[in-house]
Write an enzyme that holds these catalytic residues in place. Structure first.
Site, short mmCIF file in Angstrom:
data_model
loop_
_atom_site.label_atom_id
_atom_site.label_comp_id
_atom_site.label_asym_id
_atom_site.label_seq_id
_atom_site.Cartn_x
_atom_site.Cartn_y
_atom_site.Cartn_z
N MET A 12 0.82 -1.28 0.05
CA MET A 12 -0.03 0.07 0.00
C MET A 12 1.01 1.14 -0.13
SD MET A 12 -3.09 0.44 2.37
CE MET A 12 -2.34 0.57 3.86
N CYS A 135 3.00 7.89 11.35
CA CYS A 135 2.13 8.43 10.66
C CYS A 135 1.65 9.80 11.30
CB CYS A 135 1.15 7.63 9.82
SG CYS A 135 0.38 6.43 11.02
N GLN A 162 -7.95 7.81 14.15
CA GLN A 162 -6.85 7.30 12.97
C GLN A 162 -7.65 6.37 12.12
OE1 GLN A 162 -3.36 7.42 16.03
NE2 GLN A 162 -3.08 5.96 14.39
N ARG A 267 -8.69 4.24 16.79
CA ARG A 267 -9.00 3.80 15.38
C ARG A 267 -10.54 4.29 14.81
NH1 ARG A 267 -5.07 3.14 12.43
NH2 ARG A 267 -4.34 1.20 13.42
N HIS A 274 -5.75 10.20 8.73
CA HIS A 274 -5.92 10.71 10.27
C HIS A 274 -6.28 11.82 10.67
CE1 HIS A 274 -4.14 6.64 10.50
NE2 HIS A 274 -3.02 6.99 10.88
P1 NAP Z 1 1.45 -4.12 2.82
O1 NAP Z 1 0.53 -3.13 1.91
O2 NAP Z 1 0.95 -4.98 3.42
O3 NAP Z 1 2.76 -4.38 1.65
C1 NAP Z 1 3.90 -4.93 1.91
C2 NAP Z 1 4.36 -6.05 1.16
O4 NAP Z 1 3.31 -7.33 1.11
C3 NAP Z 1 4.36 -5.83 -0.15
O5 NAP Z 1 5.50 -5.18 -0.62
C4 NAP Z 1 4.36 -7.20 -1.04
O6 NAP Z 1 5.70 -7.67 -0.96
C5 NAP Z 1 3.47 -8.14 -0.06
N1 NAP Z 1 2.39 -8.53 -0.50
C6 NAP Z 1 1.79 -9.79 -0.51
N2 NAP Z 1 0.45 -9.95 -0.92
C7 NAP Z 1 0.35 -8.68 -1.71
C8 NAP Z 1 -0.56 -8.02 -2.61
N3 NAP Z 1 -1.69 -9.10 -2.77
N4 NAP Z 1 -0.47 -6.83 -3.04
C9 NAP Z 1 0.29 -6.10 -2.61
N5 NAP Z 1 1.32 -6.81 -1.82
C10 NAP Z 1 1.49 -7.79 -1.19
O7 NAP Z 1 2.29 -3.05 3.52
P2 NAP Z 1 2.13 -1.47 3.72
O8 NAP Z 1 0.48 -1.06 4.46
O9 NAP Z 1 2.22 -0.90 2.66
O10 NAP Z 1 3.06 -1.06 5.08
C11 NAP Z 1 4.70 -1.34 4.73
C12 NAP Z 1 5.49 -0.85 5.75
O11 NAP Z 1 5.31 0.46 5.86
C13 NAP Z 1 5.15 -1.51 7.20
O12 NAP Z 1 6.16 -1.41 7.85
C14 NAP Z 1 4.25 -0.18 7.89
O13 NAP Z 1 4.48 -0.10 9.25
C15 NAP Z 1 4.98 0.95 7.32
N6 NAP Z 1 3.96 2.15 7.29
C16 NAP Z 1 2.71 1.98 6.78
C17 NAP Z 1 2.05 2.80 6.96
C18 NAP Z 1 0.55 2.61 6.47
O14 NAP Z 1 -0.20 3.62 6.74
N7 NAP Z 1 0.17 1.29 6.05
C19 NAP Z 1 2.25 4.14 7.51
C20 NAP Z 1 3.81 4.48 7.48
C21 NAP Z 1 4.56 3.26 7.84
P3 NAP Z 1 6.24 -8.88 -2.03
O15 NAP Z 1 6.37 -7.93 -3.26
O16 NAP Z 1 7.64 -8.87 -1.36
O17 NAP Z 1 5.57 -9.91 -1.84
#
Ligand code: NAP
Length: 369
Positions: A12, A135, A162, A267, A274
């Site tokens: 995401m 965030c 949030q 939340r 947020h």
């Molecule tokens: P996420 O959407 O779960 O994506 C993480 C990984 O999951 C992807 O890079 C991908 O890696 C894998 N994945 C598996 N199935 C998938 C699918 N169907 N579609 C897309 N990706 C898939 O994680 P995120 O929310 O972006 O967060 C990533 C990091 O940023 C975390 O450490 C989080 O704490 C941090 N963060 C998040 C936010 C937030 O708002 N979500 C805010 C600040 C920081 P592969 O390509 O290796 O399979």
């Protein structure tokens, strides 16, 4: 040209990052590589230029050939790969959206509109790890960082509202599924204006409490409700999300002595913005118009919203802000407790300034050195 590996580009935060990089033309002047833990060998994303096939994000030899690694993959990945890479002698820059390295002594939390001098000093002394902040903290500092910088904040509480996106894509889907479930079951009553409101209320509650109601991600109904707990428990009764407010804010600002900050993180059923309500104890009695001028002049994204119903409903809501870089700040007024007490409300897209934008901009800083 610097070789830059982008990891977590499918997630995401990573998808928002790539979208922003395309629209800001950030791929020009670097040699980009995409890497994944599950898609190695596949075609890379369409960024308007040729890119090599997706690399294996766990391949230490591949990663060791990079000048910069920007990861949005998550803390588990960082904990697994980062130590191995550094042990292997890699001296490149590590930019990370995950929290794993945030509080390390030799890392800097990046939010350049607020702490560019801290980043510049760190670069001069050879710091290699630049980590995006929590965030809620980043959004709060984008809004009122100027008050901190001026030394006007003695202490602060932040009560947050949030969005579901902070927990990930699956949680966003669950929120919408919960909304759909409630709407579906209430449809007949809703289309009958004569149906009693208490019957409708009971119907909604029955849906929320039924076994069929999806709560696998959040652990409880969020649609039609709220969740006053985010992340793990700390020993002092705070949640980890609440702990970050104090720890990360003071680290970003390099504040000495640290400024007391605390609050309750909640939340709510917003998708990706947020919001937070701040109570600030000012170090002196500063007129509201002076405070507004200061906040407004801090950066090009912050925007004062007049303290009226019309302006607040038009501009100070998640629905108004989602998908934009704007940081509206409103409901600014002195509180009943006295002239040293200020109330402020702010909203921000947590996938942009809360996640992708600070790390995207850090890449830009390194690119332009
Ligand atoms: P996420 O959407 O779960 O994506 C993480 C990984 O999951 C992807 O890079 C991908 O890696 C894998 N994945 C598996 N199935 C998938 C699918 N169907 N579609 C897309 N990706 C898939 O994680 P995120 O929310 O972006 O967060 C990533 C990091 O940023 C975390 O450490 C989080 O704490 C941090 N963060 C998040 C936010 C937030 O708002 N979500 C805010 C600040 C920081 P592969 O390509 O290796 O399979």
């Amino acid at each position: 040209m610097q070789k830059v590996a982008l990891i977590g580009y499918r997630g995401m935060v990573g998808s928002v990052l790539v979208e922003r990089m395309i629209s800001e033309n950030d791929f020009s002047g670097i040699e980009p590589f995409f890497a994944s833990t599950s898609q190695a060998g596949e075609k890379g994303p369409d960024i308007g230029m040729e890119v090599p096939p997706v690399a294996d994000a766990l391949d230490i030899d591949f990663l060791s050939g990079m000048d910069i690694i920007l990861t949005c993959q998550g803390s588990d990945y960082t904990k697994k790969v980062y130590p191995a890479l550094r042990k292997n002698g890699w001296k490149g820059y590590w930019i990370d959206a995950a929290s794993a390295l945030r509080m390390n002594d030799d890392s800097v939390i990046v939010l350049d509109p607020v702490n560019r001098p801290v980043i510049d000093k760190a670069l001069q002394r050879g710091v290699l790890d630049f980590i995006g902040g929590n965030c809620t903290v980043s959004l709060m500092l984008m809004a009122i960082g100027a008050l901190f910088r001026k030394g006007y904040i003695e202490w602060m509480t932040s009560m947050t509202y949030q969005a579901a996106s902070g927990s990930g894509a699956k949680n966003m889907r669950e929120l919408v599924a919960q909304m759909a479930g409630i709407g579906h079951n209430a449809e007949t009553m809703l289309s009958d204006p004569a149906a009693g409101i208490l019957a409708l209320d009971r119907n909604v509650l029955e849906t929320m409490k039924s076994d069929a109601f999806e709560t696998g991600q959040f652990g409880a109904p969020l649609a039609g409700s709220l969740l006053p707990w985010i992340d793990a428990k700390m020993e002092n009764g705070q949640t980890k999300e609440e702990w970050k407010g104090f720890a990360e804010t003071n680290k970003i600002l390099a504040a000495e002595p640290p400024i007391p900050i605390d609050g309750i993180c909640v939340r709510i059923g917003a998708m990706r913005c947020h919001s937070q309500a701040m109570t600030i104890k000012l170090t002196k009695d500063i007129p509201v118009d002076e405070i507004e001028d200061l906040i407004q002049s801090a950066n090009e994204w912050v925007r004062i919203v007049q303290n009226t119903k019309e302006d607040s409903l038009k501009s100070l809501t998640p629905a108004a802000v989602t998908g934009t870089l704007e940081i509206p700040v409103g409901r600014i007024r002195k509180l009943n407790m006295g002239n040293h007490y200020l109330g402020v409300f702010t909203v921000g897209d947590q996938l942009l300034w809360g996640a992708a934008e600070p790390v995207r901009r850090m890449l830009g800083i390194l690119k332009n050195r």
